[in-house]
Design an enzyme around this catalytic site. Structure first.
Site, mmCIF file in Angstrom:
data_model
loop_
_atom_site.group_PDB
_atom_site.id
_atom_site.type_symbol
_atom_site.label_atom_id
_atom_site.label_comp_id
_atom_site.label_asym_id
_atom_site.label_seq_id
_atom_site.Cartn_x
_atom_site.Cartn_y
_atom_site.Cartn_z
ATOM 1 C CD GLU A 52 -1.529 27.731 -5.555
ATOM 2 O OE1 GLU A 52 -1.672 27.355 -6.747
ATOM 3 O OE2 GLU A 52 -1.650 26.969 -4.591
ATOM 4 C CG ASP B 93 1.448 24.797 -7.415
ATOM 5 O OD1 ASP B 93 2.246 24.995 -8.360
ATOM 6 O OD2 ASP B 93 1.707 25.070 -6.234
ATOM 7 C CG ASP C 83 -1.614 21.753 -5.413
ATOM 8 O OD1 ASP C 83 -2.321 22.722 -5.792
ATOM 9 O OD2 ASP C 83 -0.630 21.881 -4.663
ATOM 10 C CG ASP D 140 -4.132 24.240 -1.147
ATOM 11 O OD1 ASP D 140 -5.277 23.879 -0.775
ATOM 12 O OD2 ASP D 140 -3.140 24.281 -0.395
#
Ligand code: 0RA
Length: 645
Positions: free
Chosen positions: A433, A506, A508, A510
């Site tokens: 990412e 990650d 999170d 996103d």
């Protein structure tokens, strides 16, 4: 036997059989209504509403009211002729009481219209009675108000009697029932569930007014009334409300033969999806059947004939396929049949073969006339189908192109930094990412065996895009080329260029969005790769613990706690604990040490179940966002037009 019945004293020996019948329903409710969960609870309402609809189909009832009462009992009121109140010759008791206590008596006393005879429906009022705490039926007829009451699974506690006068021309039936909590898992009705089906019934029976009201809701005093003079045309308009129609008229065709009534309504929109819903006697035939087959067959034929006649389709062009003429189509098919045969495991398919020819001829004649009389709309419809065909052929060519997994001759490298090794058994690809994490990964990798593909932003949503669009997306093209397997009918697992495909995102929002998109892509295009266990998720650490020259990384809170517990008190008190914010924050060494190094990293294998779960997350993500999705569809529609004409 119950003492109450003896008190009533109007039963003879044959009634013992009657009560045994209802007792059988109570013993095995699943046989009669499918389930005793919330679905079965709602099913009771449809049994009663169906009877009122039959009266409407017979032409005598125009208004139906459905009320959820405060105590979660249900009232269904109609203004039909009223269930007959005279004594029934076979049972010696009133017809209305017979209908409510004799299993399967419903059909014999039916309005003579299109009585439903398949699936779980139409088992009748007696089943509702058997599964209810109490039932009251009031009949308005012959200037009198008649009432009968049953309790405890169909025992008559008040035989039919007159409770008052009404005007001579007032007729109708009002039924109130309270489901037996000993039978059902839940006794709470859901307004939304009832409303959606009531609305559908109103669409399917034009001119019939159905009101639904929730008396548990103090603010709901009038309820909602559904009445559609346009019938299934209005249903199509309703479905297309959230979409963008490409022509104004809704095409509505109907015909009848030998007591079988058939109708269809349709309109095209800009989307790539097909929404065809078919019904027989108001029941959704989710597996289609002869009525659907007839229409589909005629649809392709009529459009091809028209396109050739008008020279939109040239002699050299191949015929449009069913998939091409169905793209962006919203269609409702409704058949009313006196003797429908439902087939298949779930009885979701109409089997009557004579309906195929009826559907075909009604649709073909009507649609052909529509195209001739509306040349502007005809052109729009045919062009839409031609665009769909072009896209289908482009997708096929793109799939063929991906068969050639030779990276040197294709231009689809994108941002891939490939590994030096050509031996798949030791090679891996990290899908990373963001550009910055991609940069660190490139520096920190073992370039012999580890390839890096950084993804910028969010890759294309393959669920909502047509195949050729998905295949035009740079990052998807790169993934396909890098994997080497090809896709679709040319997929070949033995050509896979990496043993491990590692998603590195990650922890999170996103990151999880990208993960979901990738899993959806794999699920749709590369399922065998997932099934063979080649797909993994990297597990970046959540904490870094530093004390003196020692650095330790842990994946989660539990690991943090157990690691800290191993440290002597004096060291623990001085240890520095940092929460890692994301991949981009780690330098190349750190990323290598924690997440990429074959010796130290922790990988999690991705299963098909993970992909299925991702798929449903996806639905939710997309489902709630009507506006962005609409914009997306419209933008893509525009682009396709510019591309192909
Ligand atoms: C058969 C005959 C007649 C009415 C009905 C059935 C009827 C049944 C139901 C069930 C719910 N609502 C209903 N409304 C009517 C009429 C016979 C006559 O004209 O007396």
């Amino acid at each position: 036997m119950d003492t109450q019945e003896k008190v009533m004293n109007h039963y003879d020996a044959s009634d013992i059989q009657v009560l045994e019948g209802l007792e059988a329903v109570r013993k095995r409710p699943g046989m009669y209504i499918g389930t005793t969960d919330v679905k079965g609870l709602h099913h009771l309402v449809w049994e009663i509403v169906d009877n009122a609809i039959d009266e409407a189909l017979a032409g005598y009832c125009h208004n139906i009211e459905v009320v959820i009462n405060k105590d979660n009992s249900i009232t269904v009121k109609d203004d039909g002729r009223g269930i007959p109140v005279d004594v029934h010759p076979k049972t010696g008791i009133s017809t209305v009481e017979t209908v409510y206590t004799v299993l399967h008596a419903g059909g014999k006393f039916g309005g003579g219209g299109y009585k439903v005879s398949g699936g779980l429906h139409g088992v009748g009022a007696s089943v509702v009675n058997a599964l209810s705490r109490w039932v009251e039926v009031t009949v308005y007829k012959n200037g009198k108000i008649h009432k009968v009451r049953f309790e405890n699974g169909g025992h008559t506690v008040e035989p039919l009697h007159v409770i008052g006068d009404c005007s001579e021309n007032r007729t109708g039936t009002t039924v109130t029932f309270k489901p037996d909590p000993n039978i059902f898992d839940t006794d709470i009705y859901d307004y939304e569930t009832l409303k959606v089906r009531v609305r559908e019934l109103a669409f399917l029976n034009k001119g019939l007014s159905i009101n639904i009201r929730d008396d548990r809701d103090l603010e709901d005093t009038t309820g909602e009334t559904f009445l559609y003079e346009g019938g299934i045309s209005e249903y199509v308009r309703f479905i297309n409300q959230e979409k963008t129609p490409i022509h104004n008229n809704i095409i509505h065709l109907s015909g009848e033969k030998d007591g079988v009534f058939f109708e269809v309504a349709m309109q095209y929109n800009t989307s790539y999806n097909t929404n065809i819903y078919s019904f027989v006697n108001n029941i959704n035939t989710h597996d289609g059947g002869t009525h659907e087959d007839g229409v589909k067959r005629a649809l392709s034929r009529v459009i091809n004939n028209y396109a050739r006649k008008t020279n939109i389709l040239k002699e050299k062009d191949e015929n449009l396929k069913e998939d091409d003429v169905k793209e962006g189509l919203t269609m409702i098919i409704s058949c009313k049949h006196p003797n429908p045969q439902f087939e298949g495991q779930t009885k979701g398919r109409l089997g009557n073969s004579e309906v195929r020819a009826l559907a075909d001829s009604v649709f073909a004649e009507g649609f052909d006339r529509f195209l001739l009389e509306n040349p502007d709309e005809a052109k729009i419809i045919v062009n839409k189908a031609i665009l769909a065909r072009n896209a289908r052929m482009a997708a096929k060519r793109a799939r063929e192109a991906t068969r050639k997994s030779d990276l040197a001759v294709t231009n689809f490298f994108g941002k891939l930094s490939d590994c030096k090794s050509k031996d798949p058994s030791v090679s891996e690809i990290f899908i990373v990412e963001g550009d910055s994490a991609g940069g660190s990964a490139k520096k920190g990798r073992d370039s012999m065996t580890q390839a890096i593909l950084p993804l910028r932003g969010k890759i294309l949503n393959v669920e909502k895009a047509r195949m050729d669009k998905a295949l035009g997306n740079e990052e998807i093209k790169t993934i396909i080329t890098a994997f080497g397997t090809g896709i679709g009918e040319y997929f070949d697992l033995s050509k896979l260029r990496y043993d491990k495909i590692i998603i590195m995102t990650d922890a999170d929002v996103d990151g999880s969005h990208i993960r979901v998109l990738l899993l959806t892509l794999f699920y749709r295009f590369f399922r065998p790769i997932v099934e063979a266990g080649h797909v993994y998720a990297a597990q970046p650490p959540l904490y870094r613990i530093t004390h003196g020259k020692t650095r330790k990384y842990v994946l989660n809170d539990e690991e943090l706690a157990s690691y800290l517990a191993t440290l002597p008190d004096n060291i623990r008190s001085k240890a520095e604990i940092a929460r890692m914010k994301g991949l981009g924050e780690m330098d190349a060494d750190e990323l290598n040490e924690t997440t990429m190094d074959i010796e130290k990293r922790v990988l999690r294998k991705i299963t098909i179940d993970d992909c299925v779960a991702a798929d449903s997350v996806f639905e939710r993500l997309m489902g709630d966002e009507v506006e962005p999705r609409r914009r997306f569809i419209e933008e893509n529609a525009r682009k396709v037009k510019n591309l192909d004409v």
